[in-house]
Design a protein around this motif. Sequence first.
Motif, PDB file in Angstrom:
ATOM      1  N   ASN A  98     -18.646  51.705  18.679  1.00 58.17           N
ATOM      2  CA  ASN A  98     -18.741  51.580  17.610  1.00 58.17           C
ATOM      3  C   ASN A  98     -19.580  52.446  16.867  1.00 58.17           C
ATOM      4  O   ASN A  98     -19.438  53.254  15.592  1.00 58.17           O
ATOM      5  CB  ASN A  98     -19.752  50.133  17.081  1.00 58.17           C
ATOM      6  N   MET A  99     -20.740  53.211  17.669  1.00 61.08           N
ATOM      7  CA  MET A  99     -21.481  54.313  17.108  1.00 61.08           C
ATOM      8  C   MET A  99     -20.669  55.465  16.916  1.00 61.08           C
ATOM      9  O   MET A  99     -20.491  56.238  15.748  1.00 61.08           O
ATOM     10  CB  MET A  99     -22.699  54.594  18.125  1.00 61.08           C
ATOM     11  N   GLN A 100     -19.524  55.883  17.751  1.00 61.44           N
ATOM     12  CA  GLN A 100     -18.733  56.939  17.800  1.00 61.44           C
ATOM     13  C   GLN A 100     -17.770  56.869  16.555  1.00 61.44           C
ATOM     14  O   GLN A 100     -17.539  57.686  15.948  1.00 61.44           O
ATOM     15  CB  GLN A 100     -17.875  57.043  19.182  1.00 61.44           C
ATOM     16  N   ARG A 130      -9.411  49.657  14.649  1.00 61.63           N
ATOM     17  CA  ARG A 130      -8.499  49.311  13.324  1.00 61.63           C
ATOM     18  C   ARG A 130      -9.126  48.953  12.066  1.00 61.63           C
ATOM     19  O   ARG A 130      -8.868  49.592  10.893  1.00 61.63           O
ATOM     20  CB  ARG A 130      -7.460  48.162  13.608  1.00 61.63           C
ATOM     21  N   GLN A 131     -10.564  48.451  12.262  1.00 62.87           N
ATOM     22  CA  GLN A 131     -11.221  48.006  11.275  1.00 62.87           C
ATOM     23  C   GLN A 131     -11.993  49.267  10.520  1.00 62.87           C
ATOM     24  O   GLN A 131     -11.823  49.538   9.447  1.00 62.87           O
ATOM     25  CB  GLN A 131     -12.298  47.249  11.586  1.00 62.87           C
ATOM     26  N   VAL A 132     -12.229  50.249  11.552  1.00 62.19           N
ATOM     27  CA  VAL A 132     -12.661  51.406  10.953  1.00 62.19           C
ATOM     28  C   VAL A 132     -11.929  52.360  10.204  1.00 62.19           C
ATOM     29  O   VAL A 132     -11.777  52.870   9.345  1.00 62.19           O
ATOM     30  CB  VAL A 132     -13.198  52.300  12.003  1.00 62.19           C
ATOM     31  N   PHE A 150      -9.352  64.540   7.355  1.00 63.90           N
ATOM     32  CA  PHE A 150      -8.397  63.835   8.664  1.00 63.90           C
ATOM     33  C   PHE A 150      -8.615  64.475   9.818  1.00 63.90           C
ATOM     34  O   PHE A 150      -8.392  63.798  10.943  1.00 63.90           O
ATOM     35  CB  PHE A 150      -7.014  63.194   7.982  1.00 63.90           C
ATOM     36  N   ASP A 151      -8.809  65.751   9.954  1.00 65.79           N
ATOM     37  CA  ASP A 151      -9.060  66.432  11.016  1.00 65.79           C
ATOM     38  C   ASP A 151     -10.252  65.949  11.856  1.00 65.79           C
ATOM     39  O   ASP A 151     -10.243  66.300  13.089  1.00 65.79           O
ATOM     40  CB  ASP A 151      -8.971  67.988  10.872  1.00 65.79           C
ATOM     41  N   GLU A 152     -11.156  65.407  11.236  1.00 68.56           N
ATOM     42  CA  GLU A 152     -12.221  64.871  11.775  1.00 68.56           C
ATOM     43  C   GLU A 152     -12.084  63.499  12.622  1.00 68.56           C
ATOM     44  O   GLU A 152     -12.910  63.407  13.642  1.00 68.56           O
ATOM     45  CB  GLU A 152     -13.530  64.602  10.894  1.00 68.56           C
ATOM     46  N   ILE A 153     -10.868  62.813  12.253  1.00 68.54           N
ATOM     47  CA  ILE A 153     -10.708  61.734  12.732  1.00 68.54           C
ATOM     48  C   ILE A 153      -9.498  61.527  13.583  1.00 68.54           C
ATOM     49  O   ILE A 153      -9.358  60.659  14.522  1.00 68.54           O
ATOM     50  CB  ILE A 153     -11.068  60.342  11.837  1.00 68.54           C
ATOM     51  N   ALA A 154      -8.436  61.978  12.934  1.00 67.01           N
ATOM     52  CA  ALA A 154      -7.053  61.828  13.676  1.00 67.01           C
ATOM     53  C   ALA A 154      -6.915  62.050  15.128  1.00 67.01           C
ATOM     54  O   ALA A 154      -6.233  61.271  15.721  1.00 67.01           O
ATOM     55  CB  ALA A 154      -6.130  62.751  12.746  1.00 67.01           C
ATOM     56  N   PRO A 155      -7.518  63.112  15.547  1.00 60.44           N
ATOM     57  CA  PRO A 155      -7.293  63.293  17.320  1.00 60.44           C
ATOM     58  C   PRO A 155      -7.735  61.967  18.001  1.00 60.44           C
ATOM     59  O   PRO A 155      -7.474  61.716  18.928  1.00 60.44           O
ATOM     60  CB  PRO A 155      -7.995  64.347  17.732  1.00 60.44           C
ATOM     61  N   ALA A 156      -8.832  61.693  17.758  1.00 60.17           N
ATOM     62  CA  ALA A 156      -9.549  60.372  18.158  1.00 60.17           C
ATOM     63  C   ALA A 156      -8.780  59.129  18.068  1.00 60.17           C
ATOM     64  O   ALA A 156      -8.703  58.329  19.020  1.00 60.17           O
ATOM     65  CB  ALA A 156     -10.835  60.198  18.030  1.00 60.17           C
ATOM     66  N   TYR A 157      -7.856  59.148  17.312  1.00 61.58           N
ATOM     67  CA  TYR A 157      -6.974  57.907  16.956  1.00 61.58           C
ATOM     68  C   TYR A 157      -5.470  58.314  16.996  1.00 61.58           C
ATOM     69  O   TYR A 157      -4.572  57.404  16.941  1.00 61.58           O
ATOM     70  CB  TYR A 157      -7.330  57.332  15.491  1.00 61.58           C
ATOM     71  N   SER A 160       3.343  53.940  21.311  1.00 60.64           N
ATOM     72  CA  SER A 160       2.552  53.270  22.432  1.00 60.64           C
ATOM     73  C   SER A 160       0.741  53.466  21.885  1.00 60.64           C
ATOM     74  O   SER A 160      -0.061  53.064  22.875  1.00 60.64           O
ATOM     75  CB  SER A 160       2.671  54.428  23.655  1.00 60.64           C
ATOM     76  N   THR A 161       0.644  53.716  20.796  1.00 59.74           N
ATOM     77  CA  THR A 161      -0.631  53.762  20.330  1.00 59.74           C
ATOM     78  C   THR A 161      -1.471  52.204  20.588  1.00 59.74           C
ATOM     79  O   THR A 161      -0.682  51.328  20.156  1.00 59.74           O
ATOM     80  CB  THR A 161      -0.886  53.907  18.894  1.00 59.74           C
ATOM     81  N   ASN A 162      -2.778  51.997  20.994  1.00 62.91           N
ATOM     82  CA  ASN A 162      -2.974  50.754  21.193  1.00 62.91           C
ATOM     83  C   ASN A 162      -4.624  50.816  20.854  1.00 62.91           C
ATOM     84  O   ASN A 162      -5.799  51.004  21.522  1.00 62.91           O
ATOM     85  CB  ASN A 162      -2.976  50.398  22.825  1.00 62.91           C
ATOM     86  N   TRP A 163      -4.601  50.567  19.178  1.00 59.04           N
ATOM     87  CA  TRP A 163      -6.154  50.499  18.889  1.00 59.04           C
ATOM     88  C   TRP A 163      -6.841  48.987  19.044  1.00 59.04           C
ATOM     89  O   TRP A 163      -6.217  48.279  19.078  1.00 59.04           O
ATOM     90  CB  TRP A 163      -6.282  50.719  17.288  1.00 59.04           C
ATOM     91  N   SER A 164      -8.037  49.479  19.100  1.00 55.58           N
ATOM     92  CA  SER A 164      -8.923  48.230  19.388  1.00 55.58           C
ATOM     93  C   SER A 164      -9.131  47.428  18.103  1.00 55.58           C
ATOM     94  O   SER A 164      -8.936  48.276  17.019  1.00 55.58           O
ATOM     95  CB  SER A 164     -10.150  48.518  20.246  1.00 55.58           C
TER      96      SER A 164
END
Length: 561
Positions: free
Chosen positions: A4-6, A111-113, A32-39, A103-107
């Motif tokens: 959550n913190m991340q 998804r909420q973030v 979006f470069d700040e978050i896109a790779p992580a997701y 194949s993406t599988n978000w928790s």
Amino acid sequence: MGENMQNYILLDRFIQVLSSTENSVDSAQEAFDEIAPAYSITRITLDMNIPETRQTPTGEVRHLSVYEGEISDDTEAEIVWLEESYRTFENGIITAKVYAPISTNWSPEERQVLLSIMKVFLIHIGRCRLVELVQRSVLTQYLTGLPNSGGFLSFATQKMLAGELKKYNSYYFNLRGFGLINRRYGPEETDNIIVRYSRVLLEFTSEDEIIGHLGGDNFVALIRKEKTEAFLNLLQKTETFGIKDGAKVPITISAVAGVFDIDDSVKNPGQVIGRSSIACSVARSLSNEPFLFVTKEMSTRVYREKQIEDRFEEGLSQREFKIYYQPKVNTQTGELVGAEALSRWLCKGEYVYPAEFVPVLERNSYSVGLDIYVIEDVCRTLREWIDHGMDPVPVSVNFSRSDLTDEHLAEQILKIIHKYDIDLDYIQIEVTETATSKEKGLITDFLHKLKGMHIASSIDDFGTGYSSLGILRDLPVNTIKIDKSFIDAEVLTSRDETILRNIIRMAKELDIEVITEGVERKDQIDLLHRVGCDLVQGFYFDKPLEKTEFEKRLQTKKYDV
């Protein structure tokens, strides 16, 4: 560090980058470069569907890619994993779609973030669009959403600074017969017709051209020169429609236009409106001309008129206007019986004559300042003559019809006469005959006020309007001045004599004095003797004289006849 913190650290970075600029779309890739790779986000798109409104006259339907991730040959096929929409202030819809591999599988937390991120992004877009609209509204005409004069000049300034202004023609155009449309359809539907007309014009223009709406039925445009013929054709015949009793009625709108082929003579953006507007005014006065291009002669005239306007107030304060006196003579006795005061402008050593400066002053409602100046100078001179033991003659002072909108003008004239303690018998006020009912009403009210103050009045250029006989009947005047056109023919005929004789007879029977102006020849004097007019003004006896020259005439008050 917990998941959550991340996630919230990524959200915070995203917001910081997004907020660093007022343009959400331009900053989207970096944010979006700040978050896109992580997701594992591969792409984000926007679908914008904005309806036609006054703020956005043509509406806005666009598909944008606001983020593109790195895609390699082995990247899996992508699908839309998240979709979020936002309703704009114009009741439009902006929809964001987030793409990621199959194949993406978000928790649930991820998804909420991401939902929160997309909501922040869409809200920021809405805010930026609203700020842009507020800024643009200052430069926008409220009805049509087209640029107003400020917006038009801003565009022209940009083109001028870029050295591109000479690629354009400037247009000033006015819609023909729009008063009839307003009477037929009413104000509300007429506004709608103006909006529809504006949209047709917008469809014609490219992104590097502009149509401006100055209000009412007045428009301006900067259109590339290669499209001149096509645009003039559009202005001459633009198809739109109106709604009458629930039915759509076709309307063809035509405009009269002034066109300025922009060249190196332009020193400031305002000239692109000013010059084309002059050509439009000239075209409007020529009923068969749908458009006129600015000519060198027009530009010279505009420059000269601007000089007159800019210099006028200083000219008055510096007493550059000199008063001349043209004698009025009784042709039976040769007696000097009066004079008309006429102004000449000695501007920086150069004489500017009334035929040049008076029309400019009347158009700009400056003439009353000059006319008040003249009567004050006349009263001052009369006082001087009387104090030096001279016996003056009555002096007439002409007041422009445009002055008569000042309801206190008669009182102001009387105050000046009293200021110099001048006998009312020495002053006569002249106004020019008119052809319009509105001006006739103003003249009638003015002359009745003068009569109530016992100030003599005269109608100048009698016979040039459409209601001369009505003037004899309705207006309380002491004198009429027969216009020189009645005696100007090279050979004066019996018809001329008959017309003059009857005008003069009727005037005298109504106890109205008659004087004829513009008398230059002996045969004109002979004709006037035959028809009963003995009072004349013109070069036959004297041109307008400087004060010192006129004083010599006052000493004898006699001409050879």
